[in-house]
Scaffold this active site. Structure first.
Site, PDB file in Angstrom:
ATOM      1  N   HIS A  88       7.302 -26.909  -1.059  1.00 26.58           N
ATOM      2  CA  HIS A  88       6.652 -28.026  -1.745  1.00 26.58           C
ATOM      3  C   HIS A  88       5.519 -27.546  -2.638  1.00 26.58           C
ATOM      4  CE1 HIS A  88       8.810 -31.134   0.640  1.00 26.58           C
ATOM      5  NE2 HIS A  88       9.008 -30.059   1.393  1.00 26.58           N
TER       6      HIS A  88
ATOM      7  N   GLU B  10       0.827  -1.206   0.000  1.00 28.94           N
ATOM      8  CA  GLU B  10       0.000   0.000   0.000  1.00 28.94           C
ATOM      9  C   GLU B  10       0.866   1.263   0.000  1.00 28.94           C
ATOM     10  OE1 GLU B  10      -4.340  -0.398   1.812  1.00 28.94           O
ATOM     11  OE2 GLU B  10      -2.994   0.498   3.267  1.00 28.94           O
TER      12      GLU B  10
ATOM     13  N   LYS C 292     -14.330   0.595  -3.736  1.00 28.64           N
ATOM     14  CA  LYS C 292     -15.391   1.019  -2.809  1.00 28.64           C
ATOM     15  C   LYS C 292     -16.454   1.808  -3.578  1.00 28.64           C
ATOM     16  CE  LYS C 292     -12.305   1.569   1.144  1.00 28.64           C
ATOM     17  NZ  LYS C 292     -11.681   2.525   2.031  1.00 28.64           N
TER      18      LYS C 292
HETATM   19  O1  PA5 Z   1      -3.650   1.220   5.898  1.00 32.31           O
HETATM   20  C1  PA5 Z   1      -4.768   1.642   5.679  1.00 32.31           C
HETATM   21  O2  PA5 Z   1      -5.028   2.843   5.657  1.00 32.31           O
HETATM   22  C2  PA5 Z   1      -5.928   0.696   5.443  1.00 32.31           C
HETATM   23  O3  PA5 Z   1      -5.539  -0.620   5.388  1.00 32.31           O
HETATM   24  C3  PA5 Z   1      -6.939   0.834   6.562  1.00 32.31           C
HETATM   25  O4  PA5 Z   1      -6.340   0.519   7.769  1.00 32.31           O
HETATM   26  C4  PA5 Z   1      -8.145  -0.054   6.307  1.00 32.31           C
HETATM   27  O5  PA5 Z   1      -8.718   0.243   5.086  1.00 32.31           O
HETATM   28  C5  PA5 Z   1      -9.163   0.110   7.411  1.00 32.31           C
HETATM   29  O6  PA5 Z   1      -9.568   1.424   7.507  1.00 32.31           O
HETATM   30  P1  PA5 Z   1     -10.306   1.959   8.774  1.00 32.31           P
HETATM   31  O7  PA5 Z   1      -9.405   1.839   9.923  1.00 32.31           O
HETATM   32  O8  PA5 Z   1     -10.645   3.378   8.460  1.00 32.31           O
HETATM   33  O9  PA5 Z   1     -11.542   1.120   8.939  1.00 32.31           O
END
Ligand code: PA5
EC number: 5.3.1.9
Length: 445
Positions: A308, A287, A422
Site C-alpha cells: 500500500h 556492505e 567517521k
Molecule cells: O559489519 C561490520 O563490520 C560493521 O557493521 C560493524 O559491525 C559495525 O560498524 C560495528 O563495529 P564494532 O563492532 O567494531 O563496534
C-alpha cells in the site's frame, strides 16, 4: 529444510545462463574453502556452526541466566553487525506483544548504541529509571562512537541505580580479545566478557557471542539455532553439486539478473516479524558487495503493509528490480476469520478461512502480478519461524553472500567505505589525533 525456487526468473534470464555459473561458483567455493580469495583473513564464519562447542554454548547460557535472573530489561548496545543479527533472530521468534504485558518470562530486550539520537537516549535513560536493567556491550573494535557513547551513559546509570557490585554482574562485554576501549573497560571493571574471533567480521558474526548471548538472554534456544545453521553449512558445502546447492543457485541467479540490468534486489516478507531479518540481510549484502563502483542495491519491504506504499513503484516503476521473497510455510498459531450475520463489511466469503490462507493468497497474487509487471521473482521457503529454521536461513544468506561477492569480483569481507563519514565526523568534533583533518574540513565549510 529451507528451499529456494527460481522458476519465476526464467522469463527474464534463462535456466542455461544460471547453470553456466557452475564453474565460477566452484572456483568461488574453492577460494572460500582454501582461503585463497580476497579478504581471506575473515573466513572464520565459514565453518563456524559446525565448530561451536557444547562448552561454549553452556558458558553463554550460564551468563544469559545471570542476566535473566537479575534484570527486567537488558540493553543490547551495538551497531551494524554488532546488533542486527541478534535483533533479527529475537524479533523473528518473539511474541509481538509480550513486551507490553505485565507478566514476562524473559527480560525485555532493548537496543541502543545504533544511533546518536539525543531524544532516543534521553527517553531510554528515563524509561530505565525504575528498572532493574543490565547491558550487553557489543563492539568488535571496541571504539565505535555510537556504541561507546550509549555505553558510557548506560554504565553510569547502571552503577548509580544498581550499585557497583550488581553492575559488575549485569554488564557483559562482547569484544576483541585484546584491543579496544571495550576490552580495557571490561578487564578493568571485571565484567564477564566474550571474545569476537579476529577472523569473523561484524556482519558475519551472528553465530558468535555477538548474536548468541542476547538471543539466549531473550529465552531462545541457541543450540537449535546453531544446529540449523550447521545443517545449512552441510547443504551449501563445496562438495554439494551446483544444482542441489541453494547458496550456489541464489548467488548465481542474482549475479545473472544483475548482469541483465536488474540492479536492485528487494527482499520481501509477508510476516512482520521478519522485518529485522531484512535489515540484517541489507547490511550483509550491502556492505559485502557495494564497492569498486558496483554491487546490487539491497532493499527490503514488508508485505502486505508496503503493497500500500511501495507496491505501485514495484509494479510499474523503472524495471531495474527483482524480488526475493521469504515465505514462511506454517504459522505458529491458528486464527480463523469469523462469520458475521450482517456481513456489513462483505467479508463472509472469507469466513472460516485461516488468516494465513488469506495472507498466502496475497503472496501468490503479488508474485504473479509483479512477474507480469516485469519483476523477476525468487522464493525462499522456510518451514516455520523456529530457531532451527532461522539458523538455516542465516547461514544460507552468509554462504551465498561469500560466493556472490567472489562472482562479482569484489572483496566481500571488507568495508573501506564506512570510514569516510567517521573521518569527517571526528575532524568536525576535533577528536585528538585529527588536527590536520579538522583544519582541512573547517576550510571547506
Ligand atoms: O559489519 C561490520 O563490520 C560493521 O557493521 C560493524 O559491525 C559495525 O560498524 C560495528 O563495529 P564494532 O563492532 O567494531 O563496534
Amino acid at each position: 529444510m529451507i528451499s529456494l525456487n527460481i522458476e519465476k526468473t526464467f522469463g527474464f534470464i534463462s535456466k542455461e545462463s544460471v547453470s553456466a555459473y557452475e564453474a565460477q561458483v566452484k572456483a568461488a567455493q574453492e577460494a572460500l574453502e582454501n582461503g585463497t580469495g580476497k579478504g581471506n583473513d575473515f573466513l572464520g564464519w565459514l565453518h563456524l556452526p559446525s565448530s561451536i562447542s557444547k562448552e561454549h554454548l553452556a558458558d553463554l547460557k550460564a551468563t544469559a541466566q545471570v542476566l535473566r535472573d537479575n534484570c527486567e530489561v537488558v540493553i543490547v548496545a551495538g551497531i551494524g553487525g554488532s546488533y542486527l543479527g541478534a535483533r533479527a533472530v529475537i524479533e523473528a521468534l518473539s511474541n509481538s506483544f509480550t513486551w507490553l504485558q505485565e507478566k514476562k518470562t524473559a527480560p525485555v530486550m532493548i537496543y541502543a548504541g545504533h544511533n546518536i539520537g539525543e531524544d532516543y537516549l534521553y527517553e531510554l535513560t528515563e524509561f530505565l529509571k525504575d528498572k532493574k536493567f543490565g547491558v550487553i556491550n557489543i563492539s568488535k573494535s571496541g571504539t565505535t562512537t555510537e556504541t561507546a557513547l550509549a555505553f558510557r551513559l548506560l554504565k553510569k546509570q547502571c552503577e548509580d541505580q544498581r550499585g557497583k557490585e550488581m553492575a559488575k554482574k549485569v554488564i557483559v562485554a562482547v569484544t576483541d580479545a585484546k584491543k579496544g576501549a571495550a576490552r580495557v573497560t571490561a578487564d578493568k571493571e571485571g565484567y564477564k566478557s566474550f571474545i569476537i574471533p579476529d577472523n569473523v567480521g561484524g556482519r558475519f558474526s551472528v553465530l558468535t557471542p555477538v548474536g548468541l548471548l542476547p538471543i539466549a538472554v531473550a529465552g531462545f534456544d541457541i543450540e537449535q539455532l546453531v544446529s540449523g545453521a550447521a545443517n545449512m553449512e552441510k547443504a551449501c558445502g563445496a562438495d554439494v553439486p551446483f544444482a542441489e546447492n541453494p547458496a550456489a543457485i541464489y548467488a548465481a541467479t542474482r549475479n545473472e539478473l544483475y548482469k541483465n540490468g536488474k540492479k536492485i534486489e528487494i527482499l520481501v516478507n509477508f510476516c512482520p516479524k521478519l522485518h529485522y531479518v531484512s535489515e540484517w540481510w541489507k547490511q550483509l549484502y550491502g556492505e559485502s558487495e557495494g564497492k569498486d563502483n558496483k554491487g546490487i542495491f539491497p532493499a527490503a519491504v514488508d508485505f502486505s503493509t508496503d503493497l500500500h506504499s511501495m507496491g505501485q513503484w514495484i509494479q510499474e516503476g523503472e524495471r531495474t528490480i527483482f524480488e526475493t521473497v521469504i515465505s514462511v510455510d506454517k504459522v505458529n498459531h491458528k486464527l480463523e476469520v469469523p462469520s458475521d450475520e450482517a456481513n456489513l463489511d462483505g467479508l463472509n466469503f472469507l469466513a472460516g478461512k485461516r488468516v494465513d490462507e488469506v495472507n498466502k493468497m496475497a503472496e501468490l497474487g503479488t508474485q504473479l502480478a509483479h512477474v507480469d509487471g516485469g519483476v523477476p521473482n525468487m522464493r525462499i521457503v522456510i518451514p516455520e519461524l523456529s530457531e532451527y529454521s532461522i539458523g538455516q536461513l542465516l547461514y544460507f544468506f552468509e554462504k551465498a553472500c561469500g560466493i556472490s561477492g567472489y562472482l562479482l569480483g569484489v572483496n566481500p569481507f571488507n568495508q573501506p567505505g564506512v570510514e569516510a563519514y567517521k573521518k569527517n565526523m571526528f575532524a568536525l568534533l576535533n577528536k585528538p589525533g585529527y588536527e590536520e583533518e579538522s583544519k582541512a574540513i573547517q576550510a571547506r565549510l
